[in-house]
Design an enzyme around this catalytic site. Structure first.
Site, PDB file in Angstrom:
ATOM      1  N   ARG A  21       0.804  -1.283  -0.031  1.00  0.00           N
ATOM      2  CA  ARG A  21       0.000   0.046  -0.190  1.00  0.00           C
ATOM      3  C   ARG A  21       0.853   1.238  -0.063  1.00  0.00           C
ATOM      4  O   ARG A  21       0.643   2.383   0.930  1.00  0.00           O
ATOM      5  CB  ARG A  21      -0.677   0.018   1.205  1.00  0.00           C
ATOM      6  CG  ARG A  21      -1.957  -1.284   1.416  1.00  0.00           C
ATOM      7  CD  ARG A  21      -3.121  -0.345   2.300  1.00  0.00           C
ATOM      8  NE  ARG A  21      -3.996  -2.079   2.242  1.00  0.00           N
ATOM      9  CZ  ARG A  21      -4.380  -2.480   3.783  1.00  0.00           C
ATOM     10  NH1 ARG A  21      -4.136  -1.425   5.189  1.00  0.00           N
ATOM     11  NH2 ARG A  21      -5.356  -3.405   4.286  1.00  0.00           N
ATOM     12  N   ARG A  25      -3.418   6.187   0.421  1.00  0.00           N
ATOM     13  CA  ARG A  25      -4.244   7.567   0.676  1.00  0.00           C
ATOM     14  C   ARG A  25      -3.068   8.206   1.561  1.00  0.00           C
ATOM     15  O   ARG A  25      -3.311   9.554   2.235  1.00  0.00           O
ATOM     16  CB  ARG A  25      -5.039   6.828   1.223  1.00  0.00           C
ATOM     17  CG  ARG A  25      -6.318   7.064   0.990  1.00  0.00           C
ATOM     18  CD  ARG A  25      -7.844   6.285   1.521  1.00  0.00           C
ATOM     19  NE  ARG A  25      -7.476   5.014   2.333  1.00  0.00           N
ATOM     20  CZ  ARG A  25      -7.923   4.759   2.907  1.00  0.00           C
ATOM     21  NH1 ARG A  25      -8.941   5.291   3.520  1.00  0.00           N
ATOM     22  NH2 ARG A  25      -8.326   3.283   3.029  1.00  0.00           N
ATOM     23  N   ARG A  34      -6.676  11.365  -6.710  1.00  0.00           N
ATOM     24  CA  ARG A  34      -7.935  10.291  -6.467  1.00  0.00           C
ATOM     25  C   ARG A  34      -8.955  10.631  -6.220  1.00  0.00           C
ATOM     26  O   ARG A  34     -10.647  10.346  -5.880  1.00  0.00           O
ATOM     27  CB  ARG A  34      -7.673   8.885  -5.632  1.00  0.00           C
ATOM     28  CG  ARG A  34      -7.078   8.070  -6.392  1.00  0.00           C
ATOM     29  CD  ARG A  34      -7.330   6.838  -7.177  1.00  0.00           C
ATOM     30  NE  ARG A  34      -9.211   6.433  -6.205  1.00  0.00           N
ATOM     31  CZ  ARG A  34      -9.578   6.112  -5.607  1.00  0.00           C
ATOM     32  NH1 ARG A  34      -8.560   5.188  -4.965  1.00  0.00           N
ATOM     33  NH2 ARG A  34     -10.598   5.995  -4.569  1.00  0.00           N
TER      34      ARG A  34
END
Length: 341
Positions: A21, A25, A34
């Site tokens: 990941r 975010r 995004r």
């Protein structure tokens, strides 16, 4: 490539590190790009996939990029009606629970993931030669759990019930999912990825006996079907300390370890000649520089002891994925420390 060297038992130019990941975010540039684009929509936009995949490499100087995607992408591409719901995860419109449901599952044709393979070409044009590109897919058990439960689960009661009560139907389902996973991995490998990781995220919910009986044969077929490409095959699951040996035996060249098991202990549980990957607790990235350096020194020491005892190499990573609230600068400092300690 330091990552490939470590995976192959060679002496890397520097200690390799990448993070699960890492394109997510925690990066402000990711949140910006995004802002008006759904997760699945993003995964089927080649230029967007390339940009998001490259963002953490540019910012953090990691030794590998991992393709920006999701484990349910090949299911969606094949025609399964699903969505990724913010705050929930994958949600299946029509869960798979009967023989008719299993029979209706579609196959995956390479052209259905053309956007993914096009993105790989764009990434390889931009990625520095010394950095590896990792492709990935979800393992059959984890994908089966989403299809059967209809989404994320804490108990996996429907999945485990089918598995034990109707093993014939279970094996039919797992075989169909394995076909999709193999097709997705081979498409990525044909496009030029340097390594692949098979995520069996929820295998840790199983006993070793159940894993060996109901899961291992299907994961072994997936990894066997991509062995001819000659690239490192990484296998990872969460909470799988008791399954490390079994998960390695299905055909892994590199076994991922979460933070619950020290790397030298993990290496002792698997056969010599397999590289290990891991295993910083993601929350350490939030605990400040002093804690980060202390924990990295400990993990590097465990990794060195594991290699001295017969592990093929050590690739530093987290024991799961980067948490969304992580300060991106802390990730950069972690990479700098790993490369200099």
């Amino acid at each position: 490539m330091p990552l490939i060297a470590a995976a192959n038992g060679q002496d890397p130019a520097r200690r390799p590190v990448w993070f699960m990941r890492q394109a997510g975010r925690s990066l402000p540039e990711y949140r910006a790009i995004r802002a008006n684009c759904g997760m699945l929509e993003s995964c089927f936009d080649a230029e967007l996939v390339c940009e998001i995949t490259m963002q953490p490499v540019r910012r953090h100087d990691t030794d590998a990029a991992i393709l920006f995607s999701d484990i349910v992408v090949p299911l969606r591409a094949a025609g399964v009606d699903l969505d990724i719901v913010a705050g929930t995860g994958p949600v299946i419109a029509d869960p798979v629970r009967t023989a008719a449901d299993v029979a209706a599952l579609p196959r995956l044709e390479p052209e259905e993931v053309g956007a993914v393979t096009a993105a790989i070409g764009l990434i390889l044009d931009e990625l520095p030669a010394e950095k590896a590109l990792i492709g990935f897919a979800g393992a059959p058990f984890t994908l089966a759990s989403y299809l059967i439960e209809g989404g994320p689960s804490r108990t996996y009661e429907r999945t485990k019930t089918m598995m034990r009560a109707d093993p014939e139907l279970w094996n039919q389902l797992m075989g169909k999912i394995a076909d999709v996973t193999i097709a997705f991995l081979r498409a990525q490998l044909d496009a030029g990825v340097d390594a692949v990781q098979l995520f069996d995220s929820w295998a840790g919910t199983l006993s070793e006996a159940d894993y060996l009986t109901y899961v291992a044969p299907h994961s072994a077929r997936v990894l066997a079907e991509v062995a001819d490409y000659g690239v490192p095959r990484i296998h990872f699951g969460v909470g799988t300390g008791e399954l490390l040996s079994a998960m390695t035996d299905v055909g892994a060249d590199v076994i991922g370890v979460d933070w619950r098991v020290p790397l030298d202990v993990a290496a002792a549980r698997v056969k010599p000649g397999v590289a290990i990957q891991g295993n910083l607790d993601p929350t350490v990235l939030m605990a400040g520089d002093a804690v980060l350096e202390r924990e990295l020194r400990r993990i590097i020491g465990e990794g060195e002891r594991a290699v001295a005892a017969g592990a093929r190499g050590h690739i530093l990573n987290l024991g799961h994925g980067v948490m969304p609230g992580t300060d991106a600068d802390a990730i950069t400092r972690a990479v700098e420390l790993i490369h200099t300690l």
